[in-house]
Design a protein around this motif. Structure first.
Motif, PDB file in Angstrom:
ATOM      1  N   UNK A  17       0.836  -1.199   0.000  1.00  0.00           N
ATOM      2  CA  UNK A  17       0.000   0.000   0.000  1.00  0.00           C
ATOM      3  C   UNK A  17       0.873   1.252   0.000  1.00  0.00           C
ATOM      4  N   UNK A  18       1.900   1.274   0.838  1.00  0.00           N
ATOM      5  CA  UNK A  18       2.805   2.414   0.892  1.00  0.00           C
ATOM      6  C   UNK A  18       3.507   2.622  -0.452  1.00  0.00           C
ATOM      7  N   UNK A  19       3.931   1.537  -1.084  1.00  0.00           N
ATOM      8  CA  UNK A  19       4.586   1.644  -2.387  1.00  0.00           C
ATOM      9  C   UNK A  19       3.639   2.210  -3.434  1.00  0.00           C
ATOM     10  N   UNK A  20       2.395   1.761  -3.433  1.00  0.00           N
ATOM     11  CA  UNK A  20       1.417   2.269  -4.402  1.00  0.00           C
ATOM     12  C   UNK A  20       1.147   3.755  -4.191  1.00  0.00           C
ATOM     13  N   UNK A  21       1.060   4.180  -2.937  1.00  0.00           N
ATOM     14  CA  UNK A  21       0.848   5.596  -2.644  1.00  0.00           C
ATOM     15  C   UNK A  21       2.042   6.400  -3.126  1.00  0.00           C
ATOM     16  N   UNK A  22       3.251   5.912  -2.858  1.00  0.00           N
ATOM     17  CA  UNK A  22       4.453   6.622  -3.273  1.00  0.00           C
ATOM     18  C   UNK A  22       4.561   6.724  -4.787  1.00  0.00           C
ATOM     19  N   UNK A  23       4.166   5.688  -5.498  1.00  0.00           N
ATOM     20  CA  UNK A  23       4.219   5.710  -6.964  1.00  0.00           C
ATOM     21  C   UNK A  23       3.224   6.727  -7.498  1.00  0.00           C
ATOM     22  N   UNK A  24       2.051   6.830  -6.890  1.00  0.00           N
ATOM     23  CA  UNK A  24       1.015   7.746  -7.352  1.00  0.00           C
ATOM     24  C   UNK A  24       1.298   9.206  -7.043  1.00  0.00           C
ATOM     25  N   UNK A  25       2.080   9.508  -6.030  1.00  0.00           N
ATOM     26  CA  UNK A  25       2.317  10.885  -5.627  1.00  0.00           C
ATOM     27  C   UNK A  25       2.983  11.745  -6.696  1.00  0.00           C
ATOM     28  N   UNK A  26       4.054  11.289  -7.330  1.00  0.00           N
ATOM     29  CA  UNK A  26       4.669  12.167  -8.327  1.00  0.00           C
ATOM     30  C   UNK A  26       3.699  12.546  -9.446  1.00  0.00           C
ATOM     31  N   UNK A  27       2.886  11.627  -9.893  1.00  0.00           N
ATOM     32  CA  UNK A  27       1.936  11.932 -10.959  1.00  0.00           C
ATOM     33  C   UNK A  27       0.907  12.945 -10.480  1.00  0.00           C
ATOM     34  N   UNK A  28       0.437  12.810  -9.257  1.00  0.00           N
ATOM     35  CA  UNK A  28      -0.543  13.749  -8.719  1.00  0.00           C
ATOM     36  C   UNK A  28       0.065  15.141  -8.575  1.00  0.00           C
ATOM     37  N   UNK A  29       1.302  15.210  -8.064  1.00  0.00           N
ATOM     38  CA  UNK A  29       1.956  16.511  -7.914  1.00  0.00           C
ATOM     39  C   UNK A  29       2.232  17.146  -9.264  1.00  0.00           C
ATOM     40  N   UNK A  30       2.609  16.356 -10.251  1.00  0.00           N
ATOM     41  CA  UNK A  30       2.861  16.886 -11.590  1.00  0.00           C
ATOM     42  C   UNK A  30       1.584  17.458 -12.177  1.00  0.00           C
ATOM     43  N   UNK A  31       0.460  16.788 -11.967  1.00  0.00           N
ATOM     44  CA  UNK A  31      -0.816  17.276 -12.499  1.00  0.00           C
ATOM     45  C   UNK A  31      -1.199  18.594 -11.838  1.00  0.00           C
ATOM     46  N   UNK A  32      -0.955  18.729 -10.521  1.00  0.00           N
ATOM     47  CA  UNK A  32      -1.279  19.967  -9.835  1.00  0.00           C
ATOM     48  C   UNK A  32      -0.365  21.101 -10.284  1.00  0.00           C
ATOM     49  N   UNK A  33       0.904  20.802 -10.515  1.00  0.00           N
ATOM     50  CA  UNK A  33       1.868  21.831 -10.870  1.00  0.00           C
ATOM     51  C   UNK A  33       1.652  22.341 -12.295  1.00  0.00           C
ATOM     52  N   UNK A  34       1.101  21.508 -13.150  1.00  0.00           N
ATOM     53  CA  UNK A  34       0.895  21.895 -14.538  1.00  0.00           C
ATOM     54  C   UNK A  34      -0.306  22.830 -14.622  1.00  0.00           C
ATOM     55  N   UNK A  35      -0.128  23.993 -15.257  1.00  0.00           N
ATOM     56  CA  UNK A  35      -1.219  24.936 -15.430  1.00  0.00           C
ATOM     57  C   UNK A  35      -1.755  24.790 -16.843  1.00  0.00           C
ATOM     58  N   UNK A  36      -3.058  24.636 -16.937  1.00  0.00           N
ATOM     59  CA  UNK A  36      -3.698  24.490 -18.233  1.00  0.00           C
ATOM     60  C   UNK A  36      -3.762  25.854 -18.907  1.00  0.00           C
ATOM     61  N   UNK A  37      -3.498  25.900 -20.200  1.00  0.00           N
ATOM     62  CA  UNK A  37      -3.570  27.145 -20.965  1.00  0.00           C
ATOM     63  C   UNK A  37      -4.726  27.063 -21.945  1.00  0.00           C
ATOM     64  N   UNK A  38      -5.487  28.127 -21.989  1.00  0.00           N
ATOM     65  CA  UNK A  38      -6.691  28.133 -22.812  1.00  0.00           C
ATOM     66  C   UNK A  38      -6.713  29.205 -23.887  1.00  0.00           C
ATOM     67  N   UNK A  39      -5.714  30.013 -24.000  1.00  0.00           N
ATOM     68  CA  UNK A  39      -5.748  31.159 -24.908  1.00  0.00           C
ATOM     69  C   UNK A  39      -4.390  31.307 -25.594  1.00  0.00           C
ATOM     70  N   UNK A  40      -4.354  32.156 -26.615  1.00  0.00           N
ATOM     71  CA  UNK A  40      -3.093  32.430 -27.301  1.00  0.00           C
ATOM     72  C   UNK A  40      -2.586  33.821 -26.902  1.00  0.00           C
ATOM     73  N   UNK A  41      -1.321  34.054 -27.161  1.00  0.00           N
ATOM     74  CA  UNK A  41      -0.723  35.358 -26.897  1.00  0.00           C
ATOM     75  C   UNK A  41      -1.449  36.447 -27.681  1.00  0.00           C
ATOM     76  N   UNK A  42      -1.766  36.158 -28.925  1.00  0.00           N
ATOM     77  CA  UNK A  42      -2.452  37.133 -29.778  1.00  0.00           C
ATOM     78  C   UNK A  42      -3.839  37.474 -29.223  1.00  0.00           C
ATOM     79  N   UNK A  43      -4.545  36.463 -28.734  1.00  0.00           N
ATOM     80  CA  UNK A  43      -5.871  36.696 -28.179  1.00  0.00           C
ATOM     81  C   UNK A  43      -5.786  37.580 -26.931  1.00  0.00           C
TER      82      UNK A  43
END
Length: 150
Positions: A17-43
């Protein structure tokens, strides 16, 4: 009394269980750190032009607000972070500009939302923000700390 087999299985289960939690953490943190972009510079640039023409008179040239007019960056993000972009788009479409509510086109309103996103630290992407409520219902104003916005 339980034997050593039970302790071994319990320890193995806890370790797995601990190993599974540890494996899942980096992916969860990466998803939170990534900011979604919805527009262009020109817009966002078009949005800035529209903002200066129709909005700056009340909200200020730097989106800081004045007197009883709220700012559009900084503490603004605490009100909109996590909300779908159709809500902001719809509000701008119906209530702004104050002296002529609803006077701007859907494209101008989408450009304004793009400008507001840019000014609140959301990076530009490759696709323009759509100008329809239906398309914006699936897009969320990223959660941003007001301290992070200049």
């Amino acid at each position: 009394m339980r034997g050593s087999g039970y302790a071994c299985r319990a320890g193995l289960g806890a370790g797995l269980l601990l190993a599974l939690v540890q494996i899942g953490l980096p992916a969860a943190h990466a998803a939170q750190a990534r900011t979604v972009s919805y527009y262009t510079t020109e817009q966002a640039q078009r949005g800035e032009t529209t903002y200066q023409q129709f909005c700056a008179v009340c909200h200020g040239a730097r989106l800081a607000g004045a007197f009883d007019v709220p700012p559009l960056k900084g503490r603004f993000v605490t009100n909109w972070s996590g909300a779908t972009l159709d809500r902001l788009f719809d509000y701008i479409s119906k209530a702004m500009p104050l002296f002529s509510p609803g006077a701007l086109t859907p494209a101008q309103n989408a450009d304004l939302v793009a400008f507001i996103l840019r000014e609140n630290g959301v990076p530009a992407g490759r696709t323009e923000l759509p100008a329809t409520d239906a398309a914006l219902k699936t897009m969320v104003f990223p959660t941003i700390s007001a301290d992070r916005v200049k």
